[in-house]
Design an enzyme around this catalytic site. Structure first.
Site, PDB file in Angstrom:
ATOM      1  N   THR A 198       0.821  -1.215   0.000  1.00  0.00           N
ATOM      2  CA  THR A 198       0.000   0.000   0.000  1.00  0.00           C
ATOM      3  C   THR A 198       0.857   1.267   0.000  1.00  0.00           C
ATOM      4  OG1 THR A 198      -1.468   1.266   1.451  1.00  0.00           O
ATOM      5  CG2 THR A 198      -0.093  -0.333   2.532  1.00  0.00           C
ATOM      6  N   ASP A 199       0.248   2.357  -0.443  1.00  0.00           N
ATOM      7  CA  ASP A 199       0.935   3.657  -0.380  1.00  0.00           C
ATOM      8  C   ASP A 199       1.050   4.152   1.062  1.00  0.00           C
ATOM      9  OD1 ASP A 199      -1.776   4.225   0.009  1.00  0.00           O
ATOM     10  OD2 ASP A 199      -1.893   5.785  -1.520  1.00  0.00           O
ATOM     11  N   GLU A 200       0.259   3.550   1.970  1.00  0.00           N
ATOM     12  CA  GLU A 200       0.228   4.073   3.347  1.00  0.00           C
ATOM     13  C   GLU A 200       1.557   3.872   4.073  1.00  0.00           C
ATOM     14  OE1 GLU A 200      -3.425   3.495   5.464  1.00  0.00           O
ATOM     15  OE2 GLU A 200      -4.550   3.200   3.625  1.00  0.00           O
ATOM     16  N   TYR A 257      -1.838  -0.417  10.955  1.00  0.00           N
ATOM     17  CA  TYR A 257      -1.986  -1.108   9.657  1.00  0.00           C
ATOM     18  C   TYR A 257      -0.789  -0.801   8.757  1.00  0.00           C
ATOM     19  CZ  TYR A 257      -3.357  -1.623   4.746  1.00  0.00           C
ATOM     20  OH  TYR A 257      -3.377  -1.924   3.408  1.00  0.00           O
ATOM     21  N   LYS A 295       2.174  -3.322   7.290  1.00  0.00           N
ATOM     22  CA  LYS A 295       2.447  -3.526   5.858  1.00  0.00           C
ATOM     23  C   LYS A 295       3.900  -3.145   5.547  1.00  0.00           C
ATOM     24  CE  LYS A 295       0.016  -4.645   2.961  1.00  0.00           C
ATOM     25  NZ  LYS A 295      -0.392  -6.000   2.435  1.00  0.00           N
TER      26      LYS A 295
HETATM   27  P1  NAD Z   1      -9.803  -7.361   2.168  1.00  0.00           P
HETATM   28  O1  NAD Z   1      -9.813  -6.981   3.609  1.00  0.00           O
HETATM   29  O2  NAD Z   1     -11.016  -7.108   1.351  1.00  0.00           O
HETATM   30  O3  NAD Z   1      -9.483  -8.931   2.041  1.00  0.00           O
HETATM   31  C1  NAD Z   1      -8.468  -9.559   2.744  1.00  0.00           C
HETATM   32  C2  NAD Z   1      -8.584 -11.058   2.505  1.00  0.00           C
HETATM   33  O4  NAD Z   1      -7.518 -11.713   3.191  1.00  0.00           O
HETATM   34  C3  NAD Z   1      -9.886 -11.668   3.027  1.00  0.00           C
HETATM   35  O5  NAD Z   1     -10.424 -12.542   2.070  1.00  0.00           O
HETATM   36  C4  NAD Z   1      -9.467 -12.420   4.274  1.00  0.00           C
HETATM   37  O6  NAD Z   1     -10.283 -13.545   4.558  1.00  0.00           O
HETATM   38  C5  NAD Z   1      -8.044 -12.835   3.902  1.00  0.00           C
HETATM   39  N1  NAD Z   1      -7.207 -13.063   5.076  1.00  0.00           N
HETATM   40  C6  NAD Z   1      -7.056 -12.240   6.142  1.00  0.00           C
HETATM   41  N2  NAD Z   1      -6.224 -12.799   7.041  1.00  0.00           N
HETATM   42  C7  NAD Z   1      -5.835 -14.004   6.537  1.00  0.00           C
HETATM   43  C8  NAD Z   1      -4.968 -15.034   6.985  1.00  0.00           C
HETATM   44  N3  NAD Z   1      -4.345 -14.932   8.163  1.00  0.00           N
HETATM   45  N4  NAD Z   1      -4.783 -16.107   6.194  1.00  0.00           N
HETATM   46  C9  NAD Z   1      -5.420 -16.207   5.001  1.00  0.00           C
HETATM   47  N5  NAD Z   1      -6.267 -15.270   4.532  1.00  0.00           N
HETATM   48  C10 NAD Z   1      -6.465 -14.177   5.288  1.00  0.00           C
HETATM   49  O7  NAD Z   1      -8.523  -6.677   1.567  1.00  0.00           O
HETATM   50  P2  NAD Z   1      -8.292  -5.917   0.171  1.00  0.00           P
HETATM   51  O8  NAD Z   1      -8.828  -4.544   0.285  1.00  0.00           O
HETATM   52  O9  NAD Z   1      -8.722  -6.802  -0.924  1.00  0.00           O
HETATM   53  O10 NAD Z   1      -6.692  -5.806   0.171  1.00  0.00           O
HETATM   54  C11 NAD Z   1      -5.886  -6.846  -0.359  1.00  0.00           C
HETATM   55  C12 NAD Z   1      -4.426  -6.450  -0.275  1.00  0.00           C
HETATM   56  O11 NAD Z   1      -4.206  -5.233  -0.974  1.00  0.00           O
HETATM   57  C13 NAD Z   1      -3.944  -6.215   1.155  1.00  0.00           C
HETATM   58  O12 NAD Z   1      -2.648  -6.749   1.287  1.00  0.00           O
HETATM   59  C14 NAD Z   1      -3.918  -4.693   1.285  1.00  0.00           C
HETATM   60  O13 NAD Z   1      -2.938  -4.285   2.212  1.00  0.00           O
HETATM   61  C15 NAD Z   1      -3.555  -4.300  -0.136  1.00  0.00           C
HETATM   62  N6  NAD Z   1      -4.042  -2.967  -0.536  1.00  0.00           N
HETATM   63  C16 NAD Z   1      -5.373  -2.651  -0.426  1.00  0.00           C
HETATM   64  C17 NAD Z   1      -5.812  -1.403  -0.844  1.00  0.00           C
HETATM   65  C18 NAD Z   1      -7.271  -1.023  -0.780  1.00  0.00           C
HETATM   66  O14 NAD Z   1      -7.616   0.125  -1.086  1.00  0.00           O
HETATM   67  N7  NAD Z   1      -8.193  -1.925  -0.439  1.00  0.00           N
HETATM   68  C19 NAD Z   1      -4.899  -0.481  -1.358  1.00  0.00           C
HETATM   69  C20 NAD Z   1      -3.545  -0.850  -1.457  1.00  0.00           C
HETATM   70  C21 NAD Z   1      -3.128  -2.099  -1.048  1.00  0.00           C
HETATM   71  P1  TYD Z   2     -10.832   4.005   4.140  1.00  0.00           P
HETATM   72  O1  TYD Z   2     -11.770   3.618   3.063  1.00  0.00           O
HETATM   73  O2  TYD Z   2     -10.994   3.406   5.492  1.00  0.00           O
HETATM   74  O3  TYD Z   2      -9.356   3.757   3.575  1.00  0.00           O
HETATM   75  P2  TYD Z   2      -7.907   4.231   4.155  1.00  0.00           P
HETATM   76  O4  TYD Z   2      -8.065   4.599   5.569  1.00  0.00           O
HETATM   77  O5  TYD Z   2      -7.087   3.006   3.965  1.00  0.00           O
HETATM   78  O6  TYD Z   2      -7.472   5.369   3.290  1.00  0.00           O
HETATM   79  O7  TYD Z   2     -10.894   5.580   4.319  1.00  0.00           O
HETATM   80  C1  TYD Z   2     -10.681   6.457   3.227  1.00  0.00           C
HETATM   81  C2  TYD Z   2     -10.724   7.864   3.756  1.00  0.00           C
HETATM   82  O8  TYD Z   2     -12.061   8.141   4.186  1.00  0.00           O
HETATM   83  C3  TYD Z   2      -9.852   8.095   4.966  1.00  0.00           C
HETATM   84  O9  TYD Z   2      -9.304   9.400   4.895  1.00  0.00           O
HETATM   85  C4  TYD Z   2     -10.815   7.982   6.139  1.00  0.00           C
HETATM   86  C5  TYD Z   2     -12.113   8.504   5.563  1.00  0.00           C
HETATM   87  N1  TYD Z   2     -13.361   7.901   6.101  1.00  0.00           N
HETATM   88  C6  TYD Z   2     -14.413   8.741   6.497  1.00  0.00           C
HETATM   89  O10 TYD Z   2     -14.328   9.976   6.429  1.00  0.00           O
HETATM   90  N2  TYD Z   2     -15.568   8.160   6.961  1.00  0.00           N
HETATM   91  C7  TYD Z   2     -15.704   6.795   7.067  1.00  0.00           C
HETATM   92  O11 TYD Z   2     -16.781   6.318   7.542  1.00  0.00           O
HETATM   93  C8  TYD Z   2     -14.621   5.954   6.649  1.00  0.00           C
HETATM   94  C9  TYD Z   2     -14.736   4.461   6.739  1.00  0.00           C
HETATM   95  C10 TYD Z   2     -13.472   6.561   6.166  1.00  0.00           C
END
Ligand code: NAD
Ligand code: TYD
Length: 357
Positions: A135-137, A161, A165
């Site tokens: 992630t960019d975070e 988080y 990561k």
């Molecule tokens: P998500 O929370 O929707 O899904 C996570 C999945 O991982 C779930 O299916 C869960 O059951 C599985 N999981 C969790 N713990 C586990 C374990 N111990 N063993 C096996 N499976 C397990 O997540 P997402 O949003 O699809 O993100 C996927 C990846 O992308 C993550 O690594 C996240 O850090 C990265 N990422 C997400 C975003 C975003 O905006 N969602 C952005 C950048 C990077």
């Molecule tokens: P989120 O979707 O939780 O992703 P991330 O924290 O990984 O960026 O949140 C996106 C942005 O929206 C973040 O700045 C937090 C804000 N946010 C709200 O303002 N209200 C909400 O209910 C949630 C879940 C997030």
């Protein structure tokens, strides 16, 4: 890339990636290793469940024996590692599981890959790849006017988080450096699109607005994220798997940086337009500013020069069209939404996160 292990494939991005890969590659076999935590949903993969190229293995990435057995049994040559705890707010209220899954889980997978690929030398080294999805975070937070993050920007994670990561990224790099494990890492900005678990900003706002519930905006709503459609992310990962240089990391971003409040208002306007008869119109009236997230990162911005010049990747979706499609996806999948929202765990989380704000 013949036998692919996708971890976390029942989650949001992982399930979209499996759909993408099965569409894009004919001769590929995909095993989805997922623990089915609260965020994992087998319904996300209902339409590929009967595809002979796809199989599901329920298990935990922290379970070394299970992971090693799977690599051996499936002769896995490519690992695409999505499995993680992913919600910043949950990491603030309960960080332990983030360390377990994101740090120990990634370490366990790396050890299994080292054993199977490097020590037992089961497959030719040039045919294997450990791809880590990050992630960019990990880069922290930008002040107004500060330049976008590049692959060279030092890590400065702020939330539990992001720190978990960042730790996992460092472990992957270390395995590449020390053991010569062929790896790639992608650091991606905020994704949106179908199958996103309704705890993240965009689905929370869509679903609350449809029901006339308050739309919670943290703080002043002027925080900035770099929104990317999930299909663009999947295409980028696929490209990195095929053409990315082993030992490289790539930034992925959406070239869209509206403030959170703008995202919320846009969703309201879309709903006003496609649901003119809604009793909750104008949906903007539902917006409620609530207590900010502790340590809330202010601004993210990714410099994607490397992936665009080296691999020719650029996001294809505009945020306007992508948001409209996403709203329509949630409107047209009420069973998917209801199945999640009626779970006790989900209701408990919404209560815990929003009650005291
Ligand atoms: P998500 O929370 O929707 O899904 C996570 C999945 O991982 C779930 O299916 C869960 O059951 C599985 N999981 C969790 N713990 C586990 C374990 N111990 N063993 C096996 N499976 C397990 O997540 P997402 O949003 O699809 O993100 C996927 C990846 O992308 C993550 O690594 C996240 O850090 C990265 N990422 C997400 C975003 C975003 O905006 N969602 C952005 C950048 C990077
Ligand atoms: P989120 O979707 O939780 O992703 P991330 O924290 O990984 O960026 O949140 C996106 C942005 O929206 C973040 O700045 C937090 C804000 N946010 C709200 O303002 N209200 C909400 O209910 C949630 C879940 C997030």
């Amino acid at each position: 890339m013949k036998n692919v292990l996708v971890t976390g494939g029942a989650g949001f991005i992982g399930s979209n990636f499996i759909h993408h890969l099965l569409r894009a590659e004919r001769d590929v076999s995909v095993v989805n290793l997922d623990a089915l935590t609260y965020a994992g949903n087998p319904d996300n993969l209902q339409d590929v469940a009967d595809d002979p190229r796809y199989s599901f293995a329920q298990g935990n990435i922290c379970d070394a024996e299970f992971v090693e057995g799977l690599l051996r049994e499936r002769q896995v040559d490519t690992i695409v590692h999505f499995a993680a705890e992913t919600h910043v707010d949950r990491s603030i209220l309960g960080p332990r599981q983030f360390i377990e899954t994101n740090v120990i889980g990634t370490f366990t997978l790396l050890e299994a890959a080292r054993k199977f690929w490097l020590q037992e030398k089961t497959l030719p080294l040039e045919s294997v790849r450990f791809h880590h999805v990050s992630t960019d975070e990990v880069f922290g937070s930008l002040a107004p006017g500060e330049p976008a993050w590049t692959e060279e920007t030092p890590y400065a994670p702020n939330s539990p988080y992001a720190a978990s990561k960042a730790s996992s990224d460092h472990l992957v790099r270390a395995y590449g450096h020390t053991y010569k494990l062929p790896y790639t890492i992608t650091n991606c900005s905020n994704n949106y699109g179908p199958y996103q678990f309704p705890e993240k900003l965009i689905p929370v706002i869509i679903l609350n607005a449809m029901e006339g519930k308050p739309l919670p905006v943290y703080g002043d709503g002027q925080q900035i994220r770099d929104w990317l459609h999930v299909e663009d992310h999947c295409e980028a990962i696929h490209l990195v798997l095929k053409r990315g240089a082993p030992g490289s990391t790539y930034n992925i971003g959406g070239e869209n940086q509206p403030a959170n409040l703008t995202i919320v208002e846009t969703i309201c306007d879309i709903l006003d337009e496609i649901h003119p008869e809604s009793p909750h119109k104008p949906h903007r009236n539902l917006i409620q500013f609530v207590t900010d997230r502790p340590g809330h990162d202010r601004r993210y911005d990714m410099d994607t020069h490397k992936i665009s010049t080296e691999l020719g990747w650029r996001p294809r979706h505009s945020l306007t069209q992508g948001l409209l499609d996403t709203v329509q996806w949630y409107l047209s999948h009420p069973e998917w939404v209801t199945a999640i929202r009626q779970k006790h765990e989900y209701q408990g989380w919404m209560e815990a996160n929003y009650k005291s704000r």
